[in-house]
Write a protein that holds these residues in place. Structure first.
Motif, short mmCIF file in Angstrom:
data_model
loop_
_atom_site.label_atom_id
_atom_site.label_comp_id
_atom_site.label_asym_id
_atom_site.label_seq_id
_atom_site.Cartn_x
_atom_site.Cartn_y
_atom_site.Cartn_z
N LYS A 36 31.02 -6.30 21.52
CA LYS A 36 30.95 -5.59 20.17
C LYS A 36 30.31 -6.87 19.24
CE LYS A 36 34.21 -3.02 17.25
NZ LYS A 36 35.38 -3.68 16.80
N CYS A 44 20.91 -6.29 18.46
CA CYS A 44 21.72 -7.00 19.19
C CYS A 44 21.63 -8.29 18.41
CB CYS A 44 21.29 -7.45 20.44
SG CYS A 44 21.14 -5.85 21.45
N ARG A 62 26.89 -6.66 19.49
CA ARG A 62 26.28 -5.12 19.17
C ARG A 62 25.32 -4.78 20.24
NH1 ARG A 62 23.60 -6.30 13.53
NH2 ARG A 62 25.02 -7.62 12.53
N ASN A 100 27.22 -0.24 25.52
CA ASN A 100 28.41 -0.87 25.69
C ASN A 100 29.57 0.10 26.11
OD1 ASN A 100 30.65 -2.52 25.44
ND2 ASN A 100 30.48 -2.90 23.31
N PRO A 102 34.63 -6.65 26.39
CA PRO A 102 34.36 -5.80 25.35
C PRO A 102 34.22 -6.32 23.98
CG PRO A 102 36.02 -5.08 26.63
CD PRO A 102 35.92 -6.09 27.04
N SER A 103 35.15 -7.29 23.44
CA SER A 103 34.99 -8.02 22.22
C SER A 103 33.86 -8.79 21.98
CB SER A 103 36.40 -9.17 21.74
OG SER A 103 36.31 -10.04 22.86
#
Ligand code: SF4
Length: 458
Positions: free
Chosen positions: A278, A159, A281, A285, A274-275
């Motif tokens: 992402k 992450c 990380r 997800n 979601p962004s």
């Protein structure tokens, strides 16, 4: 804050050497002490030289055992110099002090709290919320009726805001038999609730290819489901922390519905957009997480989900944030904690653009906590009128109250069940209560026998 943390990150975990003498009961005590200290970030040294302090768990059953214990204390003092004594010989404090005046602390058998407190005093833990699995406030209290059970070290995820893999390394799972043996020992020593912890509990066993180990004469695989089931068979409350919503997590939900494992999942989602996920990380997800949560609740309607969220992650827009608020409401996240993003030195996220100003971050923090509070209040209100079991953490005889927790509350991070008419109830008791009221975080209840006695006549 960041500077203090960097200093901690550079320093190694405090190391303890343990000399365990005596019978199997003393060994169980040693395991219990080790489990508690390990869950608090201490590590263990196999030799005197590598230890910052040495614990000697003594035996005092026979004169020869006393002599052996005194010699072991002497050896630890001459090899290391910083020694804490516990166990059966500890009841003869005067004898120990006369022979070895420089020991740092002495306690008797089964005095876990005293041993752990002595370690804290002479070799303080270094609490750090970026690295610790156990809440800092939990370090002060090591009650007998619950214990943390660490199933692996390290993490295979990366992450972007986290430095744990750099510090603790990749995932290193313990064989199942060792964990189950430790769990059994904890239960024998009076533990009624096991709190399963690791950096990524649902990834358990991936690194050792789910290898089997021999537990009670049969092979048990180092697999998330297998471990949860075996732990559930031991008869204590089993609470799963730091679980990610990987598909195989679905398998444990029926165990929760059956009552083998507590209907509680601590899933640190951190965000929902979601962004942002992402950019973070994050593992597991998936867009379909909401559907998964709904399916879990169809199987186990009692399921409580606790989570943590980060607001103000670099690049988080108002739209991302509102998406998160809606998601928390729709997923009905029962218990939510929130952190404002902090750049941890060495974390890749520091290089991201889109720094969120402090005032915006604060505003989002407050808005999230308000939404979380409303969701929590709504979820708790549904429990009013139900009869549930609670585990008693504390008693308040002056007010005839007990402070307990339900299967929906983990210690130190969730709410409580305030039990009135609690005369005779002791710490560590499992009590059946009827929920009479709720607020944003807590439930209020009376013992079942009292509820019946004070119910108005029909
Ligand atoms: S899952 Fe992510 S946040 Fe958690 S320890 Fe691993 S890298 Fe860090």
């Amino acid at each position: 804050m960041t500077r203090a943390m960097n200093e901690h990150v550079k320093s190694a975990a405090p190391k303890i050497g343990l000399v365990s003498l005596g019978c199997p009961k003393a060994l169980v005590d040693s395991e219990r002490i080790m489990s508690t200290l390990r869950s608090q970030g201490y590590s263990f040294s196999r030799d005197y030289a590598g230890a910052d302090i040495v614990l000697v768990n003594t035996c005092g059953f026979l004169d020869s055992a006393k002599q052996e214990s005194l010699e072991a204390i002497g050896e630890a003092l001459s090899e290391n110099g910083r020694v804490i004594v516990t166990g059966c010989l500890g009841v003869e404090e005067e004898l120990i002090r006369r022979t070895h005046p420089s020991v740092l602390a002495i306690s008797g058998p089964h005095q876990y709290e005293n041993v752990v407190n002595a370690v804290h005093q002479h070799l303080p833990p270094v609490p750090n919320r970026f690295l610790d699995l156990v809440p800092e406030q939990g370090l002060k209290l090591t009650p007998r009726h619950y214990a943390y059970l660490k199933i692996s070290e390290g993490c295979n995820n990366r992450c972007s805001f986290c430095i744990i893999p750099q510090i603790r390394g990749d995932l290193a799972s313990r064989p199942a038999a060792g964990i189950l043996g430790e769990a059994e020992g904890l239960i024998r020593s009076g533990v009624k609730e096991l709190l399963v912890i690791s950096q990524d509990t649902s990834a358990y066993g991936v690194d050792i290819k789910y290898q089997t180990s021999n537990y009670r004469g049969r092979p048990v695989a180092a697999k998330f489901y297998d471990l949860a089931k075996e732990l559930g068979d031991l008869g204590a409350w089993v609470r799963l922390h730091y679980v990610y919503p990987y598909p195989h997590v679905d398998q444990v939900i029926p165990l929760m519905a059956e009552g083998k494992v507590l209907p509680y999942l601590d899933i640190p989602f951190q965000h929902a957009s979601p962004s942002v996920l992402k950019a973070m990380r994050r593992p597991a997800n998936q867009v379909k997480t909401l559907d998964r949560i709904k399916a879990w609740r169809d199987i186990c309607p009692d399921l409580t989900i606790r989570s943590n969220f980060i607001v103000g992650f670099p690049g988080e827009t108002e739209e991302d944030f509102e998406f998160l608020l809606d998601w928390i409401e729709e997923a009905e996240i029962d218990r939510a904690g929130c952190f404002k993003y902090e750049p941890v030195t060495g974390a890749p996220a520091n290089a991201l653009e889109g720094i969120v100003p402090d005032d915006v971050m604060q505003d989002r923090f407050e808005r999230l906590m308000e939404v979380a509070q409303n969701v929590s209040a709504g979820q708790l209100a549904k429990k009013v009128g139900r009869t549930i079991d609670v585990l008693v953490d504390d008693v308040d005889p002056a007010n005839n109250r007990a402070i307990a927790r339900s299967k929906w509350d983990a210690p130190d991070i969730d709410g409580q069940v305030i039990v009135s008419h609690a005369a005779g109830i002791k710490v560590g008791d499992l009590v059946s209560v009827t929920v009479t009221a709720s607020d944003e975080y807590d439930l209020f209840a009376t013992p079942v026998t009292v509820s019946a006695a004070i119910a108005p006549a029909a």
